[in-house]
Design an enzyme around this catalytic site. Structure first.
Site, PDB file in Angstrom:
ATOM      1  N   GLY A 121       0.852  -1.075  -0.066  1.00 55.50           N
ATOM      2  CA  GLY A 121      -0.032   0.096  -0.082  1.00 55.50           C
ATOM      3  C   GLY A 121       0.794   1.271   0.078  1.00 55.50           C
ATOM      4  N   GLY A 173       2.261   2.590   5.327  1.00 57.67           N
ATOM      5  CA  GLY A 173       3.625   1.882   5.615  1.00 57.67           C
ATOM      6  C   GLY A 173       4.307   2.251   6.733  1.00 57.67           C
ATOM      7  N   GLU A 190       5.722  -3.081   0.847  1.00 52.60           N
ATOM      8  CA  GLU A 190       5.748  -3.139  -0.890  1.00 52.60           C
ATOM      9  C   GLU A 190       4.735  -1.622  -1.016  1.00 52.60           C
ATOM     10  OE1 GLU A 190       6.970  -5.026  -3.187  1.00 52.60           O
ATOM     11  OE2 GLU A 190       7.797  -6.550  -2.100  1.00 52.60           O
ATOM     12  N   CYS A 212       1.125   0.029  -8.908  1.00 54.29           N
ATOM     13  CA  CYS A 212       2.468   0.617  -8.606  1.00 54.29           C
ATOM     14  C   CYS A 212       3.468   0.773  -9.399  1.00 54.29           C
ATOM     15  CB  CYS A 212       2.830  -0.327  -7.280  1.00 54.29           C
ATOM     16  SG  CYS A 212       3.006  -2.082  -7.725  1.00 54.29           S
TER      17      CYS A 212
HETATM   18  P1  NAD Z   1      -5.323   0.526   0.428  1.00 53.76           P
HETATM   19  O1  NAD Z   1      -6.154   2.202   0.713  1.00 53.76           O
HETATM   20  O2  NAD Z   1      -6.217  -0.655  -0.248  1.00 53.76           O
HETATM   21  O3  NAD Z   1      -4.511   0.567   1.663  1.00 53.76           O
HETATM   22  C1  NAD Z   1      -3.719  -0.682   1.811  1.00 53.76           C
HETATM   23  C2  NAD Z   1      -4.164  -1.244   3.128  1.00 53.76           C
HETATM   24  O4  NAD Z   1      -3.789  -0.583   4.212  1.00 53.76           O
HETATM   25  C3  NAD Z   1      -5.625  -1.874   3.215  1.00 53.76           C
HETATM   26  O5  NAD Z   1      -5.651  -3.286   3.483  1.00 53.76           O
HETATM   27  C4  NAD Z   1      -6.198  -0.848   4.168  1.00 53.76           C
HETATM   28  O6  NAD Z   1      -7.038  -1.566   5.084  1.00 53.76           O
HETATM   29  C5  NAD Z   1      -4.948  -0.654   5.057  1.00 53.76           C
HETATM   30  N1  NAD Z   1      -4.920   0.604   5.996  1.00 53.76           N
HETATM   31  C6  NAD Z   1      -5.346   1.822   5.311  1.00 53.76           C
HETATM   32  N2  NAD Z   1      -5.313   2.838   6.231  1.00 53.76           N
HETATM   33  C7  NAD Z   1      -4.853   2.216   7.516  1.00 53.76           C
HETATM   34  C8  NAD Z   1      -4.449   2.609   8.706  1.00 53.76           C
HETATM   35  N3  NAD Z   1      -4.581   3.848   9.146  1.00 53.76           N
HETATM   36  N4  NAD Z   1      -4.030   1.806   9.576  1.00 53.76           N
HETATM   37  C9  NAD Z   1      -3.685   0.376   9.079  1.00 53.76           C
HETATM   38  N5  NAD Z   1      -4.065  -0.173   7.980  1.00 53.76           N
HETATM   39  C10 NAD Z   1      -4.622   0.924   7.174  1.00 53.76           C
HETATM   40  O7  NAD Z   1      -4.252   0.887  -0.733  1.00 53.76           O
HETATM   41  P2  NAD Z   1      -3.433   2.255  -1.172  1.00 53.76           P
HETATM   42  O8  NAD Z   1      -2.551   2.579  -0.008  1.00 53.76           O
HETATM   43  O9  NAD Z   1      -4.450   3.147  -1.838  1.00 53.76           O
HETATM   44  O10 NAD Z   1      -2.465   1.723  -2.363  1.00 53.76           O
HETATM   45  C11 NAD Z   1      -2.059   2.564  -3.225  1.00 53.76           C
HETATM   46  C12 NAD Z   1      -0.754   2.516  -2.829  1.00 53.76           C
HETATM   47  O11 NAD Z   1      -0.101   1.178  -2.757  1.00 53.76           O
HETATM   48  C13 NAD Z   1       0.255   3.222  -3.988  1.00 53.76           C
HETATM   49  O12 NAD Z   1       1.116   4.026  -3.498  1.00 53.76           O
HETATM   50  C14 NAD Z   1       0.766   2.111  -4.611  1.00 53.76           C
HETATM   51  O13 NAD Z   1       1.897   2.358  -5.441  1.00 53.76           O
HETATM   52  C15 NAD Z   1       1.157   0.960  -3.535  1.00 53.76           C
HETATM   53  N6  NAD Z   1       1.039  -0.189  -4.190  1.00 53.76           N
HETATM   54  C16 NAD Z   1       2.340  -0.909  -4.289  1.00 53.76           C
HETATM   55  C17 NAD Z   1       2.556  -2.174  -4.514  1.00 53.76           C
HETATM   56  C18 NAD Z   1       3.738  -2.877  -4.593  1.00 53.76           C
HETATM   57  O14 NAD Z   1       3.661  -4.184  -5.032  1.00 53.76           O
HETATM   58  N7  NAD Z   1       4.792  -2.405  -4.332  1.00 53.76           N
HETATM   59  C19 NAD Z   1       1.178  -2.960  -5.036  1.00 53.76           C
HETATM   60  C20 NAD Z   1       0.084  -2.045  -5.005  1.00 53.76           C
HETATM   61  C21 NAD Z   1       0.042  -0.688  -4.545  1.00 53.76           C
END
Ligand code: NAD
Length: 487
Positions: free
Chosen positions: A199, A204, A221, A256
């Site tokens: 995410g 992270g 990731e 990503c």
């Molecule tokens: P998302 O909103 O689905 O969040 C990811 C996870 O984090 C979810 O399961 C969510 O429930 C949890 N989450 C959200 N807020 C939280 C909090 N405050 N506390 C604890 N957990 C929490 O996904 P996103 O962040 O919008 O994803 C997009 C980002 O992820 C982009 O930056 C993208 O580049 C990155 N990404 C990276 C990869 C990789 O493989 N490197 C793959 C996909 C996406």
């Protein structure tokens, strides 16, 4: 809410009971055998194969993504990950013999991979099956118990994951918890043996802070701004098609490893824009908002975020192609912008959508400074036929991965580690790297009780000191010399 039917809120207490259950299952040794691991990877493979249509439908409900993309980038890669794990697992599990020094003679040593224990996998919405199940394959192949927390932003996929894993997998060791921030927070309060998070970087850092409390290792990731450098003397049509396929042909920019922006020279830019326009029109027609081959934006929040990136005269006046939006259907057309200000919002944060700015420089070598002045990207792309420039690119650009003359395809190559560096993440997975991500490499030394030389025990005489110095020096001849009393 847990995968089991329950009216109880999933809070810290429920999370703690869940981890206790899984810890007991792990402690029983159930997950360690080769047979259990294979049976679970096979079950996951069957689950994906038997439910292809349901998976495609769920992703269509969440993202209106064309089934073609789901077959290639989720189902195809998942099937391949299962096949690789089933074919190579025996080899991965084998202890690796290593050499030992003369100082421990007689001895032998090996590195034994052992499962870490109970792992938590938190996944993201954009590739909801792949980003959930690919790490699960690594975790079970490595012999761990695992809890998966899919993203609430893709609810149809999340509930299908809970249903299918509940039905196909060994639920004494593999569980799904659905939910959003509250549920994830309750999970993060527990002690895990590994946390694998996909995410954005803001969350992270929340994950890493929670993990630090228990000294739990993490794989993060994350994302970032992944650049594409376009050189002259390349086949512009091929370059344009490959950029389009990596940008709009994979979830309409919501991936990503999506090309985030292009850097090229002033003279190539107009030709590149023309070629991109021509190819885009061939792929998605004159009215791309109506194209069935483009995914929609996942949610109104993300739609608003992307709109805001364009919501500045200095940026919107730079649109050279596209720009059309339909808020009611969450659709944004492929949009190209030329020479946006470098300090604009669109150049400061990851775009994660169908907008593609092109920056121009006088000399292509300047692109290294442009990239290195930002945070380290998850991937950097280069289109060139110049051998020397390729070498300079590899030497000068730090990123999770580098790809020359294509985009995105490195993601599907299981012999390459997939992961970021710096702000784009830490740790890696895919193929054997997934197994390693969920294993501890245990160092095991076997000594014999014969050959218990008194030299290492007190009293420390001058001869013993001479011999020890020779041993530390590592030269056999000197060791014998010292034993014989030669200086
Ligand atoms: P998302 O909103 O689905 O969040 C990811 C996870 O984090 C979810 O399961 C969510 O429930 C949890 N989450 C959200 N807020 C939280 C909090 N405050 N506390 C604890 N957990 C929490 O996904 P996103 O962040 O919008 O994803 C997009 C980002 O992820 C982009 O930056 C993208 O580049 C990155 N990404 C990276 C990869 C990789 O493989 N490197 C793959 C996909 C996406």
């Amino acid at each position: 809410m847990s995968s089991e039917v329950s009216t109880k809120v999933f809070d810290g207490e429920e999370a703690s009971l869940l981890v206790k259950d899984l810890r007991e299952s792990f402690g029983s040794g159930r997950t360690r055998s080769y047979e259990w691991r294979v049976s679970q990877v096979k079950a996951l493979q069957k689950m994906v194969v038997d439910n292809e249509q349901e998976i495609m439908d769920a992703i269509r409900a969440d993202l209106a993504r064309p089934p073609f993309e789901t077959v290639v980038y989720e189902i195809g890669i998942l099937k391949n990950s299962c096949e690789v794990a089933l074919k190579e697992l025996k080899q991965w599990m084998k202890p690796e013999k290593v050499k030992t020094p003369i100082a421990t003679f007689p001895s032998s040593a090996e590195i034994v991979p052992e499962p870490l224990g109970v792992a938590l996998i938190i996944s993201a919405w954009n590739y909801p099956f792949l980003l959930s199940l690919d790490p699960v394959i690594g975790a079970i192949a490595a012999g761990n118990a695992v809890v998966l927390k899919p993203s609430e932003i893709s609810p149809a996929s999340s509930s299908l994951l809970a249903k299918l894993l509940g039905k196909f997998m060994d639920n004494s060791c593999i569980r799904v918890v659905e939910g959003a921030v509250d549920e994830t927070t309750a999970l993060l309060q527990q002690k895990w043996d590994k946390i694998f998070y996909t995410g954005n970087g803001r969350v992270g850092s929340i994950v890493m802070t929670a993990a630090a409390k228990h000294l739990t290792p993490v794989v993060l990731e994350l994302g970032g701004k992944s650049p594409v450098i376009v050189d002259s003397n390349i086949n512009l049509q091929v370059a344009a098609r490959r950029i389009i396929s990596g940008k709009w042909g994979t979830n309409n920019g919501q991936v990503c490893v999506s090309p985030d922006y292009i850097i090229t020279t002033n003279d190539i830019a107009p030709k590149l824009v023309d070629t991109l326009k021509t190819e885009l029109e061939k792929f998605y027609g004159r009215n791309p908002l109506e194209s069935k081959d483009l995914a929609r934006i996942v949610s109104s929040n993300h739609f608003a975020r992307l709109t805001k990136l364009l919501d500045n005269d200095k940026v919107s006046s730079k649109i050279v192609y596209g720009g059309e939006k339909d808020e009611s259907r969450l659709r944004i057309a492929p949009t190209i912008l030329l020479d946006v200000p470098r300090d604009s919002l669109i150049m400061s944060e990851e775009i994660f959508g169908p907008l593609l700015p092109i920056l121009t420089v006088k000399k292509l070598e300047e692109s290294f400074d442009v990239i290195n002045s930002g945070t380290k990207p998850l991937v950097a792309y280069l289109f060139t036929t110049n051998k020397k420039f390729k070498e300079q690119f590899v030497m000068n650009v730090s990123a999770g991965a580098l790809v020359v003359n294509d985009t995105v395809v490195h993601f599907g190559i299981h012999t390459l580690p997939f992961g970021g560096v710096g702000e784009s993440g830490m740790g890696a997975y895919h193929g054997k790297f997934s197994f390693d991500a969920f294993s501890h490499k245990k160092a095991v030394l076997y000594r014999s009780v014969i050959g218990d030389f008194s030299i290492k025990y007190p009293p420390y005489t001058d001869t013993k000191l001479r011999v020890v110095k020779a041993i530390v020096g590592g030269r056999i001849f000197n060791i014998f010399g010292a034993l014989l009393g030669w200086s």
